[in-house]
Design a protein around this motif. Structure first.
Motif, PDB file in Angstrom:
ATOM      1  N   ARG A  58       0.827  -1.209   0.000  1.00 58.29           N
ATOM      2  CA  ARG A  58       0.000   0.000   0.000  1.00 58.29           C
ATOM      3  C   ARG A  58       0.866   1.267   0.000  1.00 58.29           C
ATOM      4  O   ARG A  58       0.541   2.245  -0.678  1.00 58.29           O
ATOM      5  CB  ARG A  58      -0.970  -0.023   1.181  1.00 58.29           C
ATOM      6  N   LEU A  59       1.962   1.233   0.743  1.00 59.21           N
ATOM      7  CA  LEU A  59       2.837   2.403   0.755  1.00 59.21           C
ATOM      8  C   LEU A  59       3.567   2.576  -0.567  1.00 59.21           C
ATOM      9  O   LEU A  59       3.792   3.712  -1.008  1.00 59.21           O
ATOM     10  CB  LEU A  59       3.838   2.298   1.907  1.00 59.21           C
ATOM     11  N   ASP A  60       3.934   1.497  -1.209  1.00 58.92           N
ATOM     12  CA  ASP A  60       4.561   1.608  -2.530  1.00 58.92           C
ATOM     13  C   ASP A  60       3.655   2.367  -3.493  1.00 58.92           C
ATOM     14  O   ASP A  60       4.113   3.231  -4.258  1.00 58.92           O
ATOM     15  CB  ASP A  60       4.870   0.218  -3.098  1.00 58.92           C
ATOM     16  N   ILE A  61       2.365   2.066  -3.455  1.00 55.40           N
ATOM     17  CA  ILE A  61       1.408   2.750  -4.329  1.00 55.40           C
ATOM     18  C   ILE A  61       1.231   4.206  -3.907  1.00 55.40           C
ATOM     19  O   ILE A  61       1.263   5.121  -4.734  1.00 55.40           O
ATOM     20  CB  ILE A  61       0.052   2.006  -4.310  1.00 55.40           C
ATOM     21  N   LEU A  62       1.080   4.438  -2.627  1.00 53.46           N
ATOM     22  CA  LEU A  62       0.881   5.800  -2.120  1.00 53.46           C
ATOM     23  C   LEU A  62       2.072   6.702  -2.429  1.00 53.46           C
ATOM     24  O   LEU A  62       1.905   7.854  -2.856  1.00 53.46           O
ATOM     25  CB  LEU A  62       0.648   5.762  -0.612  1.00 53.46           C
ATOM     26  N   LEU A  63       3.272   6.174  -2.196  1.00 51.65           N
ATOM     27  CA  LEU A  63       4.463   7.013  -2.337  1.00 51.65           C
ATOM     28  C   LEU A  63       4.851   7.264  -3.785  1.00 51.65           C
ATOM     29  O   LEU A  63       5.728   8.088  -4.062  1.00 51.65           O
ATOM     30  CB  LEU A  63       5.627   6.392  -1.558  1.00 51.65           C
ATOM     31  N   GLU A  64       4.205   6.589  -4.718  1.00 51.73           N
ATOM     32  CA  GLU A  64       4.367   6.950  -6.126  1.00 51.73           C
ATOM     33  C   GLU A  64       3.659   8.272  -6.440  1.00 51.73           C
ATOM     34  O   GLU A  64       4.013   8.960  -7.393  1.00 51.73           O
ATOM     35  CB  GLU A  64       3.789   5.853  -7.030  1.00 51.73           C
ATOM     36  N   ARG A  65       2.669   8.622  -5.619  1.00 59.49           N
ATOM     37  CA  ARG A  65       1.853   9.806  -5.880  1.00 59.49           C
ATOM     38  C   ARG A  65       2.036  10.924  -4.869  1.00 59.49           C
ATOM     39  O   ARG A  65       1.805  12.096  -5.188  1.00 59.49           O
ATOM     40  CB  ARG A  65       0.369   9.410  -5.913  1.00 59.49           C
ATOM     41  N   ALA A  79       6.648  11.351   1.004  1.00 59.54           N
ATOM     42  CA  ALA A  79       6.679  10.622   2.271  1.00 59.54           C
ATOM     43  C   ALA A  79       6.540  11.550   3.465  1.00 59.54           C
ATOM     44  O   ALA A  79       5.987  11.158   4.501  1.00 59.54           O
ATOM     45  CB  ALA A  79       7.976   9.813   2.374  1.00 59.54           C
ATOM     46  N   ASP A  80       7.022  12.796   3.348  1.00 62.10           N
ATOM     47  CA  ASP A  80       6.965  13.694   4.501  1.00 62.10           C
ATOM     48  C   ASP A  80       5.562  14.225   4.774  1.00 62.10           C
ATOM     49  O   ASP A  80       5.338  14.925   5.763  1.00 62.10           O
ATOM     50  CB  ASP A  80       7.961  14.849   4.352  1.00 62.10           C
ATOM     51  N   THR A 104       8.527  -1.945   8.527  1.00 63.26           N
ATOM     52  CA  THR A 104       8.249  -1.984   7.091  1.00 63.26           C
ATOM     53  C   THR A 104       8.086  -0.579   6.530  1.00 63.26           C
ATOM     54  O   THR A 104       8.609  -0.264   5.453  1.00 63.26           O
ATOM     55  CB  THR A 104       6.975  -2.806   6.822  1.00 63.26           C
ATOM     56  N   ALA A 105       7.368   0.274   7.264  1.00 63.48           N
ATOM     57  CA  ALA A 105       7.168   1.658   6.806  1.00 63.48           C
ATOM     58  C   ALA A 105       8.477   2.446   6.820  1.00 63.48           C
ATOM     59  O   ALA A 105       8.730   3.272   5.930  1.00 63.48           O
ATOM     60  CB  ALA A 105       6.119   2.339   7.677  1.00 63.48           C
ATOM     61  N   LEU A 106       9.324   2.189   7.817  1.00 62.48           N
ATOM     62  CA  LEU A 106      10.638   2.839   7.863  1.00 62.48           C
ATOM     63  C   LEU A 106      11.440   2.539   6.601  1.00 62.48           C
ATOM     64  O   LEU A 106      12.126   3.414   6.049  1.00 62.48           O
ATOM     65  CB  LEU A 106      11.432   2.346   9.078  1.00 62.48           C
ATOM     66  N   LYS A 107      11.364   1.300   6.143  1.00 61.03           N
ATOM     67  CA  LYS A 107      12.172   0.871   4.998  1.00 61.03           C
ATOM     68  C   LYS A 107      11.791   1.593   3.708  1.00 61.03           C
ATOM     69  O   LYS A 107      12.600   1.648   2.781  1.00 61.03           O
ATOM     70  CB  LYS A 107      12.054  -0.644   4.805  1.00 61.03           C
ATOM     71  N   VAL A 108      10.565   2.109   3.634  1.00 62.85           N
ATOM     72  CA  VAL A 108      10.172   2.823   2.417  1.00 62.85           C
ATOM     73  C   VAL A 108      10.192   4.337   2.610  1.00 62.85           C
ATOM     74  O   VAL A 108       9.717   5.081   1.760  1.00 62.85           O
ATOM     75  CB  VAL A 108       8.792   2.356   1.901  1.00 62.85           C
ATOM     76  N   GLY A 109      10.737   4.780   3.765  1.00 66.75           N
ATOM     77  CA  GLY A 109      10.989   6.205   3.930  1.00 66.75           C
ATOM     78  C   GLY A 109      10.021   6.978   4.803  1.00 66.75           C
ATOM     79  O   GLY A 109      10.112   8.208   4.896  1.00 66.75           O
ATOM     80  N   ILE A 110       9.089   6.298   5.467  1.00 64.87           N
ATOM     81  CA  ILE A 110       8.176   6.996   6.372  1.00 64.87           C
ATOM     82  C   ILE A 110       8.920   7.330   7.670  1.00 64.87           C
ATOM     83  O   ILE A 110       9.613   6.480   8.240  1.00 64.87           O
ATOM     84  CB  ILE A 110       6.936   6.134   6.689  1.00 64.87           C
ATOM     85  N   THR A 111       8.758   8.558   8.159  1.00 66.18           N
ATOM     86  CA  THR A 111       9.479   8.993   9.352  1.00 66.18           C
ATOM     87  C   THR A 111       8.548   9.544  10.440  1.00 66.18           C
ATOM     88  O   THR A 111       9.020  10.116  11.419  1.00 66.18           O
ATOM     89  CB  THR A 111      10.512  10.085   8.996  1.00 66.18           C
ATOM     90  N   LYS A 112       7.236   9.379  10.268  1.00 68.95           N
ATOM     91  CA  LYS A 112       6.286   9.900  11.252  1.00 68.95           C
ATOM     92  C   LYS A 112       5.328   8.783  11.660  1.00 68.95           C
ATOM     93  O   LYS A 112       4.706   8.156  10.803  1.00 68.95           O
ATOM     94  CB  LYS A 112       5.513  11.084  10.663  1.00 68.95           C
TER      95      LYS A 112
END
Length: 302
Positions: free
Chosen positions: A191-198, A201-202, A221-229
């Motif tokens: 789901r994050l892969d799809i979201l972060l295409e659009r 992340a910040d 898992t979210a950390l690995k795709v760049g989520i920091t919050k």
């Protein structure tokens, strides 16, 4: 894989953690807990919700609590605002950030907000404009992103549509909620892969529940795709009164401990955080699901 060097924790315990508790905490007790969270250097504390007291009796002292806070300049004190009446009370409270709520599930939204998603969007758009006009920061929760107690799986298209619409209102941050603790790492990644295409992340935060023990795995898992919050609740308090089975936000001290072990900075005072978790566990008079709280008790009593 590049993990972030710093993560921002949004403490939601005083609002999301207490909203479903049967034990009433006095306003002075809530103030004491928030002071302890402040002393632990939690950078963001969601202190209450300006919801009608008939809906959430545990937060019926929102105005009194907000007026009694000993705020620190480097900490954001936020509150959930359900509607225009709540917004009026929020402005009177002199807090820093207004959070609003919508569900990606039509059924859950109607049970929680007593209105359709379309109607809720209109309210959020207006409230966001009023908050922005006052120079205040804004946040929106999208609930049931990873599973709904009524509709099971919500389509990713609906999550994308709502995220896009809310960001078009100039909302500063979107918190995506695993309302019933159904998320698992592979689903989170997809789901994050799809979201972060659009979306950047910040602009995205994650709100995981640990109902079935996967909260920390999902955070990683979210950390690995760049989520920091990340949203979390001291002691693992929490649960949505309109989502059966949604017990337990991921515990703040568990998240902070994991991040510390991984060399990721939060600037949170961990011993002070454990004290705050101990204190609230004593006040609600039940064993909370926090792993670090159990380990702390074991260490001090052995």
């Amino acid at each position: 894989m590049m993990l972030p060097t710093k993560v921002h924790i949004r403490e939601v315990g005083p609002r999301d953690g207490l909203q479903n508790e049967p034990i009433w905490l006095k306003t002075k007790e809530k103030q004491t807990w928030i002071n302890m969270l402040t002393a632990a250097h939690l950078p963001y504390i969601e202190v209450t919700s300006f919801v009608h007291p008939d809906w959430v009796p545990a937060l019926r002292d929102a105005k009194e609590l907000a007026a009694s806070l000993n705020k620190k300049n480097d900490i954001t004190y936020a509150a959930l605002i359900p509607n225009e009446i709540g917004l009026t009370h929020f402005f009177e409270a002199n807090l820093d950030e207004g959070a609003m709520f919508i569900s990606s599930s039509e059924t859950h939204n109607k049970k929680n907000m007593n209105q359709s998603i379309h109607e809720t969007l209109s309210v959020i758009k207006q409230m966001t404009a009023e908050l922005k006009a006052e120079g205040l920061k804004t946040r929106a929760y999208i609930s049931t992103v990873f599973g709904c107690p009524y509709e099971k799986q919500v389509s990713m298209d609906e999550v994308l549509r709502l995220t896009d619409r809310l960001l078009s209102y100039d909302i500063d941050e979107i918190s995506l909620g695993d309302t019933i603790g159904e998320a698992h790492p592979l689903q989170v990644e997809r789901r994050l892969d799809i979201l972060l295409e659009r979306f950047p992340a910040d602009k995205i935060a994650l709100h995981f529940h640990d109902t079935k023990g996967m909260g920390l795995a999902n955070v990683y898992t979210a950390l690995k795709v760049g989520i920091t919050k990340f949203d979390s609740s001291t002691g693992g308090l929490g649960g949505c009164p309109y989502a059966p089975g949604s017990s337990g936000n991921v515990a703040t001290e568990d998240v902070v401990h994991m991040l510390k072990k991984m060399g990721i900075e939060t600037n949170i005072d961990f011993p002070a955080l454990i004290k705050a978790a101990e204190w609230i566990e004593m006040k609600v008079d039940r064993t909370l699901p926090s792993h670090c709280l159990r380990a702390f008790h074991s260490h001090t009593t052995s």
